[in-house]
Design a protein around this motif. Structure first.
Motif, mmCIF file in Angstrom:
data_model
loop_
_atom_site.group_PDB
_atom_site.id
_atom_site.type_symbol
_atom_site.label_atom_id
_atom_site.label_comp_id
_atom_site.label_asym_id
_atom_site.label_seq_id
_atom_site.Cartn_x
_atom_site.Cartn_y
_atom_site.Cartn_z
ATOM 1 N N PRO A 253 0.809 -1.250 0.094
ATOM 2 C CA PRO A 253 -0.202 -0.087 -0.066
ATOM 3 C C PRO A 253 0.817 1.262 0.050
ATOM 4 C CG PRO A 253 -0.534 -1.483 1.794
ATOM 5 C CD PRO A 253 0.716 -2.035 1.234
ATOM 6 N N GLN A 254 0.402 2.451 -0.544
ATOM 7 C CA GLN A 254 0.899 3.626 -0.902
ATOM 8 C C GLN A 254 0.164 4.568 -0.046
ATOM 9 O OE1 GLN A 254 4.157 3.785 -2.107
ATOM 10 N NE2 GLN A 254 3.824 1.597 -2.438
ATOM 11 N N PHE A 255 0.853 5.519 0.735
ATOM 12 C CA PHE A 255 0.132 6.658 1.712
ATOM 13 C C PHE A 255 0.370 7.885 1.408
ATOM 14 C CE2 PHE A 255 0.170 2.497 4.006
ATOM 15 C CZ PHE A 255 -1.203 2.080 3.740
ATOM 16 N N GLY A 256 0.922 8.355 0.115
ATOM 17 C CA GLY A 256 1.633 9.602 0.056
ATOM 18 C C GLY A 256 0.703 10.570 -1.013
ATOM 19 N N CYS A 257 -0.476 9.969 -1.421
ATOM 20 C CA CYS A 257 -1.307 10.786 -2.522
ATOM 21 C C CYS A 257 -1.970 12.151 -1.919
ATOM 22 C CB CYS A 257 -2.124 9.762 -3.167
ATOM 23 S SG CYS A 257 -3.613 9.382 -2.155
ATOM 24 N N PHE A 258 -2.395 11.945 -0.554
ATOM 25 C CA PHE A 258 -2.786 13.119 -0.005
ATOM 26 C C PHE A 258 -4.129 13.602 -0.459
ATOM 27 C CE2 PHE A 258 1.720 13.732 0.814
ATOM 28 C CZ PHE A 258 1.885 12.906 1.879
ATOM 29 N N GLY A 259 -4.900 12.670 -1.300
ATOM 30 C CA GLY A 259 -6.184 13.013 -1.844
ATOM 31 C C GLY A 259 -6.037 14.207 -2.909
ATOM 32 N N LEU A 260 -5.160 14.400 -3.434
ATOM 33 C CA LEU A 260 -4.922 15.204 -4.433
ATOM 34 C C LEU A 260 -5.632 15.109 -5.918
ATOM 35 C CD1 LEU A 260 -1.132 16.092 -4.002
ATOM 36 C CD2 LEU A 260 -3.010 17.730 -3.908
ATOM 37 N N ALA B 122 -11.211 16.026 2.532
ATOM 38 C CA ALA B 122 -9.693 16.509 2.159
ATOM 39 C C ALA B 122 -9.975 17.138 0.800
ATOM 40 C CB ALA B 122 -8.978 15.265 2.151
ATOM 41 N N SER B 123 -11.024 17.211 0.069
ATOM 42 C CA SER B 123 -11.196 17.871 -1.218
ATOM 43 C C SER B 123 -10.835 19.339 -1.099
ATOM 44 C CB SER B 123 -12.601 17.585 -1.760
ATOM 45 O OG SER B 123 -13.531 18.469 -1.027
ATOM 46 N N PRO B 124 -10.828 20.082 -2.331
ATOM 47 C CA PRO B 124 -10.698 21.413 -2.279
ATOM 48 C C PRO B 124 -12.194 22.130 -1.705
ATOM 49 C CG PRO B 124 -10.765 20.568 -4.311
ATOM 50 C CD PRO B 124 -10.831 19.453 -3.302
ATOM 51 N N TYR B 125 -13.089 21.538 -1.745
ATOM 52 C CA TYR B 125 -14.482 22.098 -1.725
ATOM 53 C C TYR B 125 -14.471 22.478 0.220
ATOM 54 C CZ TYR B 125 -15.449 20.279 -6.167
ATOM 55 O OH TYR B 125 -15.668 19.865 -7.325
ATOM 56 N N ASP B 126 -15.501 23.621 -0.084
ATOM 57 C CA ASP B 126 -15.671 24.029 1.635
ATOM 58 C C ASP B 126 -16.982 23.670 1.749
ATOM 59 O OD1 ASP B 126 -16.214 25.520 4.033
ATOM 60 O OD2 ASP B 126 -16.084 27.233 3.193
ATOM 61 N N LEU B 127 -16.994 22.339 2.408
ATOM 62 C CA LEU B 127 -18.349 21.861 3.017
ATOM 63 C C LEU B 127 -18.710 21.877 4.625
ATOM 64 C CD1 LEU B 127 -17.614 18.496 0.987
ATOM 65 C CD2 LEU B 127 -18.951 20.499 0.456
ATOM 66 N N PRO C 219 -20.212 24.026 6.102
ATOM 67 C CA PRO C 219 -21.717 24.406 6.439
ATOM 68 C C PRO C 219 -22.487 23.001 6.617
ATOM 69 C CG PRO C 219 -21.085 25.626 4.796
ATOM 70 C CD PRO C 219 -19.873 25.042 4.843
ATOM 71 N N LEU C 220 -22.062 22.013 5.809
ATOM 72 C CA LEU C 220 -22.683 20.753 6.133
ATOM 73 C C LEU C 220 -22.335 19.969 7.465
ATOM 74 C CD1 LEU C 220 -22.894 19.591 2.509
ATOM 75 C CD2 LEU C 220 -24.822 19.931 3.871
ATOM 76 N N GLY C 221 -21.226 20.373 7.984
ATOM 77 C CA GLY C 221 -20.712 19.996 9.265
ATOM 78 C C GLY C 221 -19.308 18.928 8.957
ATOM 79 N N TYR C 222 -18.912 19.137 7.856
ATOM 80 C CA TYR C 222 -17.580 18.484 7.436
ATOM 81 C C TYR C 222 -16.376 19.473 7.465
ATOM 82 C CZ TYR C 222 -20.613 15.077 5.248
ATOM 83 O OH TYR C 222 -21.607 14.182 4.930
ATOM 84 N N ASP C 223 -15.583 19.139 8.739
ATOM 85 C CA ASP C 223 -14.308 20.033 8.964
ATOM 86 C C ASP C 223 -13.456 19.729 7.864
ATOM 87 O OD1 ASP C 223 -15.426 21.184 11.345
ATOM 88 O OD2 ASP C 223 -14.859 19.791 12.704
ATOM 89 N N PRO C 224 -12.618 20.490 7.371
ATOM 90 C CA PRO C 224 -11.684 20.043 6.206
ATOM 91 C C PRO C 224 -10.443 19.393 6.977
ATOM 92 C CG PRO C 224 -11.595 22.460 6.865
ATOM 93 C CD PRO C 224 -12.722 22.029 7.552
ATOM 94 N N VAL C 225 -9.819 18.609 5.959
ATOM 95 C CA VAL C 225 -8.470 18.149 6.470
ATOM 96 C C VAL C 225 -7.835 18.752 5.250
ATOM 97 C CG1 VAL C 225 -7.267 16.000 6.122
ATOM 98 C CG2 VAL C 225 -9.414 15.806 7.204
ATOM 99 N N ARG C 226 -6.722 19.551 6.151
ATOM 100 C CA ARG C 226 -5.861 20.617 5.035
ATOM 101 C C ARG C 226 -4.771 19.997 4.781
ATOM 102 N NH1 ARG C 226 -8.730 25.545 6.326
ATOM 103 N NH2 ARG C 226 -10.164 25.525 8.248
ATOM 104 N N THR D 158 -1.301 21.442 4.310
ATOM 105 C CA THR D 158 -0.339 21.833 5.337
ATOM 106 C C THR D 158 0.165 20.026 5.923
ATOM 107 O OG1 THR D 158 -2.135 21.367 6.968
ATOM 108 C CG2 THR D 158 -2.200 23.455 6.150
ATOM 109 N N THR D 159 1.198 20.444 6.544
ATOM 110 C CA THR D 159 1.870 19.327 7.209
ATOM 111 C C THR D 159 1.062 18.485 8.137
ATOM 112 O OG1 THR D 159 4.034 20.451 7.030
ATOM 113 C CG2 THR D 159 3.999 18.530 8.583
ATOM 114 N N ALA D 160 0.371 19.213 9.180
ATOM 115 C CA ALA D 160 -0.557 18.597 9.918
ATOM 116 C C ALA D 160 -1.887 17.949 9.192
ATOM 117 C CB ALA D 160 -1.129 19.785 11.068
ATOM 118 N N GLY D 161 -2.183 18.499 8.149
ATOM 119 C CA GLY D 161 -3.333 18.008 7.332
ATOM 120 C C GLY D 161 -2.852 16.777 6.522
#
Length: 282
Positions: free
Chosen positions: A113-120, A231-236, A238-245, A248-251
């Motif tokens: 498995p690979q874990f470095g795509c970060f949802g891009l 983790a997407s570029p959308y601002d969701l 208002p629907l209760g989905y906190d972004p995974v940024r 950033t390094t933390a995201g």
């Protein structure tokens, strides 16, 4: 073959229907209100299984159901000596499909498995375009900021069914150029979409797939979809989905940790689907 009396199998059927109804309730209520949802609708628009199909209980191979007239007319079943069971002729008819699914899932199990795509992949789908898929929802960083994130990262998407939605400008930026033909050579168990697709393969193997396995795959796909859009570029928000940024390094660390957790959940489900294919092709 194990033969079950109706008093043995009907409680299993009822428990499955109750579980399915609980999972489907939100979607069906929104559908009645004609209220689209950018996250949860995906499982019912991208994938082909309909809610009424998910409610049907399938016992899987090796079980015969006595006093089961409702199965007599269902595709994939045959009644022999008064008991309903999977139709061997249907299995034979679908041998090529079952063989392809087994090969894909087995190859994925064997690959690191690979874990470095970060949802891009979701970012690449809106790169340098005005034709965003979820137009009612703004881009969290705006169009320019979104493009900068894409351009400042190495994109390594291995999943064809994500890559095919990249914009024309984004495709050359991917280090891989996935094709449908190369899917068994590229699919890997860290990919969110490959693990979401376990639900697709479980439903494509219906009615052979035991229904608890189908719903386990559905729940995994639902949870992965939530991370995918957080983790997407959308601002969701208002629907209760906190972004995974993920910019950033933390995201990135948060995303990779969740990705590893989903890979661990997916592996036993993938193994069960491979075992099912092996049993059907035996």
């Amino acid at each position: 073959m194990t033969t079950l009396l109706r008093s043995d199998w009907e409680p299993l059927q009822l428990a499955h229907t109750a579980r399915a109804d609980a999972l489907l309730a939100g979607h069906l209520a929104r559908k009645q209100r004609r209220e689209p949802h950018p996250v949860e609708d995906f499982l019912f628009t991208y994938y082909s299984a309909r809610p009424n199909q998910l409610r049907i209980w399938h016992p899987g191979p090796g079980l015969r159901l006595l006093d089961a007239p409702e199965y007599a007319e269902r595709r994939g079943y045959v009644v022999i000596d008064g008991a309903a069971q999977l139709d061997p002729a249907e299995i034979d008819r679908r041998t090529d499909s079952i063989t392809w699914i087994r090969a894909l899932l087995s190859a994925t199990l064997d690959r690191q498995p690979q874990f470095g795509c970060f949802g891009l992949h979701e970012w690449a789908m809106v790169y340098r375009t005005d034709a965003v898929r979820h137009q009612k929802w703004p881009l969290r960083l705006g169009a320019e900021g979104t493009d900068q994130v894409v351009e400042s990262h190495k994109i390594g998407c291995s999943h064809f069914d994500a890559f095919r939605f990249f914009t024309d400008a984004a495709r050359p930026l991917n280090v891989l150029q996935p094709t449908r033909e190369a899917q068994p050579q590229l699919e890997q168990g860290g990919c969110l979409h490959a693990n979401m697709d376990l639900y697709k393969w479980a439903t494509k193997l219906t009615p052979f797939t035991p229904s608890p396995l189908v719903l386990d795959c559905f729940e995994l796909a639902r949870d992965i979809r939530t991370l995918d859009m957080r983790a997407s570029p959308y601002d969701l928000a208002p629907l209760g989905y906190d972004p995974v940024r993920i910019e950033t390094t933390a995201g990135k660390a948060e995303y990779a940790a969740a990705q590893r957790s989903f890979a661990q959940r997916a592996r036993p489900l993938r193994e069960q689907l491979v075992a099912l294919c092996n049993e059907l092709l035996h």
